[in-house]
Design an enzyme around this catalytic site. Structure first.
Site, PDB file in Angstrom:
ATOM      1  N   TYR A 198     -83.502 -10.092  60.389  1.00 26.14           N
ATOM      2  CA  TYR A 198     -82.354 -10.333  59.504  1.00 26.14           C
ATOM      3  C   TYR A 198     -82.583  -9.648  58.157  1.00 26.14           C
ATOM      4  CZ  TYR A 198     -79.361 -12.729  56.136  1.00 26.14           C
ATOM      5  OH  TYR A 198     -78.477 -13.004  55.112  1.00 26.14           O
ATOM      6  N   SER A 226     -79.001 -10.050  50.328  1.00 23.48           N
ATOM      7  CA  SER A 226     -79.714 -11.331  50.390  1.00 23.48           C
ATOM      8  C   SER A 226     -81.106 -11.254  49.774  1.00 23.48           C
ATOM      9  CB  SER A 226     -79.842 -11.738  51.862  1.00 23.48           C
ATOM     10  OG  SER A 226     -80.789 -12.756  52.020  1.00 23.48           O
ATOM     11  N   GLU A 248     -83.502 -12.474  51.105  1.00 23.11           N
ATOM     12  CA  GLU A 248     -84.423 -12.235  52.234  1.00 23.11           C
ATOM     13  C   GLU A 248     -84.935 -10.797  52.237  1.00 23.11           C
ATOM     14  OE1 GLU A 248     -85.742 -14.029  55.173  1.00 23.11           O
ATOM     15  OE2 GLU A 248     -85.516 -15.506  53.597  1.00 23.11           O
TER      16      GLU A 248
HETATM   17  P1  NAP Z   1     -72.304 -18.173  57.515  1.00 30.18           P
HETATM   18  O1  NAP Z   1     -71.819 -19.521  57.117  1.00 30.18           O
HETATM   19  O2  NAP Z   1     -73.297 -18.031  58.608  1.00 30.18           O
HETATM   20  O3  NAP Z   1     -70.991 -17.322  57.899  1.00 30.18           O
HETATM   21  C1  NAP Z   1     -71.089 -16.095  58.576  1.00 30.18           C
HETATM   22  C2  NAP Z   1     -69.690 -15.597  58.875  1.00 30.18           C
HETATM   23  O4  NAP Z   1     -69.789 -14.347  59.594  1.00 30.18           O
HETATM   24  C3  NAP Z   1     -68.870 -16.532  59.776  1.00 30.18           C
HETATM   25  O5  NAP Z   1     -67.528 -16.498  59.360  1.00 30.18           O
HETATM   26  C4  NAP Z   1     -69.010 -15.876  61.140  1.00 30.18           C
HETATM   27  O6  NAP Z   1     -67.960 -16.167  62.033  1.00 30.18           O
HETATM   28  C5  NAP Z   1     -68.949 -14.413  60.731  1.00 30.18           C
HETATM   29  N1  NAP Z   1     -69.467 -13.505  61.768  1.00 30.18           N
HETATM   30  C6  NAP Z   1     -70.672 -13.529  62.367  1.00 30.18           C
HETATM   31  N2  NAP Z   1     -70.781 -12.535  63.257  1.00 30.18           N
HETATM   32  C7  NAP Z   1     -69.608 -11.842  63.203  1.00 30.18           C
HETATM   33  C8  NAP Z   1     -69.095 -10.714  63.891  1.00 30.18           C
HETATM   34  N3  NAP Z   1     -69.809 -10.085  64.840  1.00 30.18           N
HETATM   35  N4  NAP Z   1     -67.852 -10.275  63.583  1.00 30.18           N
HETATM   36  C9  NAP Z   1     -67.106 -10.915  62.663  1.00 30.18           C
HETATM   37  N5  NAP Z   1     -67.532 -12.012  61.991  1.00 30.18           N
HETATM   38  C10 NAP Z   1     -68.766 -12.454  62.262  1.00 30.18           C
HETATM   39  O7  NAP Z   1     -72.890 -17.386  56.261  1.00 30.18           O
HETATM   40  P2  NAP Z   1     -72.756 -17.716  54.686  1.00 30.18           P
HETATM   41  O8  NAP Z   1     -73.822 -18.659  54.314  1.00 30.18           O
HETATM   42  O9  NAP Z   1     -71.342 -18.011  54.370  1.00 30.18           O
HETATM   43  O10 NAP Z   1     -73.164 -16.308  54.067  1.00 30.18           O
HETATM   44  C11 NAP Z   1     -72.195 -15.289  53.829  1.00 30.18           C
HETATM   45  C12 NAP Z   1     -72.907 -13.939  53.787  1.00 30.18           C
HETATM   46  O11 NAP Z   1     -73.872 -13.948  52.759  1.00 30.18           O
HETATM   47  C13 NAP Z   1     -73.663 -13.562  55.055  1.00 30.18           C
HETATM   48  O12 NAP Z   1     -73.607 -12.160  55.189  1.00 30.18           O
HETATM   49  C14 NAP Z   1     -75.092 -13.989  54.774  1.00 30.18           C
HETATM   50  O13 NAP Z   1     -75.982 -13.224  55.539  1.00 30.18           O
HETATM   51  C15 NAP Z   1     -75.162 -13.667  53.289  1.00 30.18           C
HETATM   52  N6  NAP Z   1     -76.080 -14.472  52.490  1.00 30.18           N
HETATM   53  C16 NAP Z   1     -76.065 -15.824  52.555  1.00 30.18           C
HETATM   54  C17 NAP Z   1     -76.891 -16.557  51.714  1.00 30.18           C
HETATM   55  C18 NAP Z   1     -76.877 -18.068  51.722  1.00 30.18           C
HETATM   56  O14 NAP Z   1     -77.808 -18.666  51.180  1.00 30.18           O
HETATM   57  N7  NAP Z   1     -75.836 -18.699  52.240  1.00 30.18           N
HETATM   58  C19 NAP Z   1     -77.744 -15.895  50.827  1.00 30.18           C
HETATM   59  C20 NAP Z   1     -77.710 -14.512  50.768  1.00 30.18           C
HETATM   60  C21 NAP Z   1     -76.864 -13.801  51.597  1.00 30.18           C
HETATM   61  P3  NAP Z   1     -67.972 -17.522  62.949  1.00 30.18           P
HETATM   62  O15 NAP Z   1     -67.518 -18.636  62.038  1.00 30.18           O
HETATM   63  O16 NAP Z   1     -66.997 -17.185  64.013  1.00 30.18           O
HETATM   64  O17 NAP Z   1     -69.381 -17.715  63.415  1.00 30.18           O
HETATM   65  O1  F7E Z   2     -84.714 -21.900  55.773  1.00 28.62           O
HETATM   66  C1  F7E Z   2     -87.927 -23.608  56.289  1.00 28.62           C
HETATM   67  C2  F7E Z   2     -87.807 -22.200  56.800  1.00 28.62           C
HETATM   68  O2  F7E Z   2     -82.929 -21.500  57.445  1.00 28.62           O
HETATM   69  C3  F7E Z   2     -85.293 -22.150  54.504  1.00 28.62           C
HETATM   70  C4  F7E Z   2     -79.781 -17.845  55.069  1.00 28.62           C
HETATM   71  O3  F7E Z   2     -78.569 -18.224  54.454  1.00 28.62           O
HETATM   72  O4  F7E Z   2     -80.946 -17.947  52.986  1.00 28.62           O
HETATM   73  C5  F7E Z   2     -80.936 -18.443  54.307  1.00 28.62           C
HETATM   74  O5  F7E Z   2     -82.139 -18.097  54.969  1.00 28.62           O
HETATM   75  C6  F7E Z   2     -86.766 -22.462  54.643  1.00 28.62           C
HETATM   76  C7  F7E Z   2     -87.557 -21.454  55.498  1.00 28.62           C
HETATM   77  O6  F7E Z   2     -82.782 -20.478  55.118  1.00 28.62           O
HETATM   78  C8  F7E Z   2     -86.934 -25.870  58.934  1.00 28.62           C
HETATM   79  O7  F7E Z   2     -88.984 -21.798  57.494  1.00 28.62           O
HETATM   80  C9  F7E Z   2     -88.597 -25.666  57.574  1.00 28.62           C
HETATM   81  O8  F7E Z   2     -88.765 -21.167  54.864  1.00 28.62           O
HETATM   82  O9  F7E Z   2     -82.406 -22.860  55.376  1.00 28.62           O
HETATM   83  P1  F7E Z   2     -83.149 -21.752  55.992  1.00 28.62           P
HETATM   84  P2  F7E Z   2     -83.430 -19.036  54.954  1.00 28.62           P
HETATM   85  O10 F7E Z   2     -84.263 -18.643  56.108  1.00 28.62           O
HETATM   86  O11 F7E Z   2     -84.074 -19.013  53.603  1.00 28.62           O
HETATM   87  C10 F7E Z   2     -81.079 -16.513  52.876  1.00 28.62           C
HETATM   88  C11 F7E Z   2     -81.057 -16.144  51.411  1.00 28.62           C
HETATM   89  C12 F7E Z   2     -80.102 -15.780  53.716  1.00 28.62           C
HETATM   90  O12 F7E Z   2     -79.668 -14.683  53.380  1.00 28.62           O
HETATM   91  C13 F7E Z   2     -79.868 -16.326  55.088  1.00 28.62           C
HETATM   92  O13 F7E Z   2     -78.653 -15.815  55.635  1.00 28.62           O
HETATM   93  O14 F7E Z   2     -86.897 -23.714  55.319  1.00 28.62           O
HETATM   94  N1  F7E Z   2     -87.737 -24.656  57.310  1.00 28.62           N
HETATM   95  N2  F7E Z   2     -88.129 -26.425  58.582  1.00 28.62           N
HETATM   96  C14 F7E Z   2     -86.690 -24.751  58.139  1.00 28.62           C
HETATM   97  N3  F7E Z   2     -85.578 -24.006  58.243  1.00 28.62           N
HETATM   98  C15 F7E Z   2     -84.660 -24.372  59.182  1.00 28.62           C
HETATM   99  N4  F7E Z   2     -83.514 -23.656  59.293  1.00 28.62           N
HETATM  100  N5  F7E Z   2     -84.866 -25.464  59.996  1.00 28.62           N
HETATM  101  C16 F7E Z   2     -85.982 -26.243  59.921  1.00 28.62           C
HETATM  102  O15 F7E Z   2     -86.143 -27.205  60.647  1.00 28.62           O
END
Ligand code: NAP
Ligand code: F7E
Length: 330
Positions: free
Chosen positions: A154, A131, A133
């Site tokens: 995270y 990520s 992050e």
């Molecule tokens: P998401 O919608 O939060 O999905 C997370 C998945 O992990 C869900 O299927 C969840 O199951 C499963 N899970 C959580 N805890 C688990 C456990 N203990 N054992 C087995 N399964 C578990 O995440 P996403 O947005 O699709 O992201 C996919 C991956 O990419 C994640 O690793 C995330 O950290 C990473 N990532 C995401 C982004 C982004 O912007 N979306 C960016 C960079 C990296 P349930 O449905 O049962 O909760």
């Molecule tokens: O926040 C700000 C918050 O929760 C984005 C995950 O998929 O992407 C995701 O992480 C920004 C932050 O995503 C609210 O403070 C303001 O600056 O949508 P977010 P994230 O933290 O960037 C990365 C790449 C991952 O890997 C993660 O799994 O938005 N913000 N107000 C808020 N964020 C939330 N959630 N809610 C608010 O009300």
């Protein structure tokens, strides 16, 4: 020979799009799901034909990243050619409240599955969902060589998993690729993440709900892309001749406030009438600015983003409006 893929996190946003992509490509797809007291496979509902067919091409197996022996059993039983490890506790804000759990699932979960593959001597290719992050406070633009400086439990857990993945590649000559994905969104995004939280609220307000939208920091900058396109990059990484690590991003930068303005604007609403501040959405340490440089992926994988933020906002608002209006007419 039909290729077999195992997806952890298949019920999540990315897992569901990746299942669509791999089924389209003719794969036999296996997904790991968690037991839940109510159904958690809503994002796979459109795939019921592949799941329920006489010869199913989609198979779901119960498992959990904290249960190493189950991971060994599943890998042994399925014998996948490709493993896409997407499961994680992925909520950054929540990771400050549950740092130990996040470390166990998001960090150690990667070690458990890689070690399971090594122990049973499975010959497969492995994708680690790393990520942006992990870059945290490192100044943008961030690319593969940018030093990591995570700002949350995270981000720290993902950094650990990233290095473990690299170590299995180097120490055990395994085909392991890290996709360092910047924020990617879609109508399937969880409603706790900022983009979907906004588009869902806009749709409800447009449909006549009397509500406000409570938000935290509107100044952080993110590089938002479309999840459906980002899962193609995951697949491309596992088709490469050699395993490597790739940043996947659009290279464009917008603030959370920009997203709010565009989403309300798309629905013809004035955001200032509806958006209010609430400090419960602030984080103890924030990641101020993430803007990715995905030129390595463009050159080596031929991957480029197509959908940029304004189009992404429109498609998410439209999708939420359709759902909210359909619910109202039920
Ligand atoms: P998401 O919608 O939060 O999905 C997370 C998945 O992990 C869900 O299927 C969840 O199951 C499963 N899970 C959580 N805890 C688990 C456990 N203990 N054992 C087995 N399964 C578990 O995440 P996403 O947005 O699709 O992201 C996919 C991956 O990419 C994640 O690793 C995330 O950290 C990473 N990532 C995401 C982004 C982004 O912007 N979306 C960016 C960079 C990296 P349930 O449905 O049962 O909760
Ligand atoms: O926040 C700000 C918050 O929760 C984005 C995950 O998929 O992407 C995701 O992480 C920004 C932050 O995503 C609210 O403070 C303001 O600056 O949508 P977010 P994230 O933290 O960037 C990365 C790449 C991952 O890997 C993660 O799994 O938005 N913000 N107000 C808020 N964020 C939330 N959630 N809610 C608010 O009300």
């Amino acid at each position: 020979m039909t290729k077999k893929a195992l997806i952890t996190g298949v019920t999540g946003q990315d897992g569901s799009y990746l299942a669509d992509l791999l089924l389209d490509k003719g794969y036999e797809v296996h997904g790991v799901i968690r037991r839940a007291s109510i159904s958690n496979i809503g994002r796979l509902a459109h795939l019921s034909a592949a799941l329920d067919a006489e010869e199913p091409r989609l198979h779901l197996h119960y498992g959990d990243l904290t249960d190493g022996s189950r991971l060994i059993a599943l890998l042994q039983q399925i014998q996948p050619d490709e493993v896409y490890h997407l499961a994680a506790q992925s909520d950054v804000r929540l990771s400050f409240d549950q740092p130990e759990f996040t470390g166990d699932v998001t960090g150690m979960g990667t070690t458990r599955i890689l070690e399971a593959i090594r122990l049973i001597k499975l010959d497969c290719r492995f994708y680690q969902a790393s990520s942006s992050e992990m870059f945290g406070s490192a100044p943008p633009p961030q690319k593969e060589s940018t030093p990591l400086w995570p700002r949350s439990p995270y981000g720290a857990a993902k950094t650990y998993a990233y290095w473990v993945a690299r170590n299995y590649r180097e120490a055990h000559s395994m085909f392991v690729a890290n996709g360092i994905l910047f924020n990617h969104e879609s109508p399937r995004r969880g409603k706790a993440f900022v983009t979907r939280k906004i588009t869902h609220a806009v749709a409800q307000i447009k449909a006549g709900y009397d509500r406000k939208l409570y938000m935290g920091n509107l100044d952080s900058v993110r590089d938002w892309g479309y999840a459906k396109e980002y899962v193609e990059a995951m697949w491309l990484m596992l088709q490469a001749d050699e395993p490597s690590d790739y940043v996947i991003a659009t290279g464009t930068a917008y603030t959370v406030k920009d997203f709010v303005e565009q989403a309300f604007g798309h629905a013809g609403l004035d955001w200032q009438k509806y958006v209010r501040f609430n400090d419960r959405y602030l984080r103890p340490t924030e990641v101020d600015s993430l803007i990715g440089d995905a030129s390595k992926a463009a050159v080596e994988l031929g991957w480029k983003p197509k959908t940029l933020m304004p189009e992404l906002v429109s498609l998410m608002v439209e999708a939420d409006l359709k759902t909210v209006l359909a619910q109202l007419s039920e």
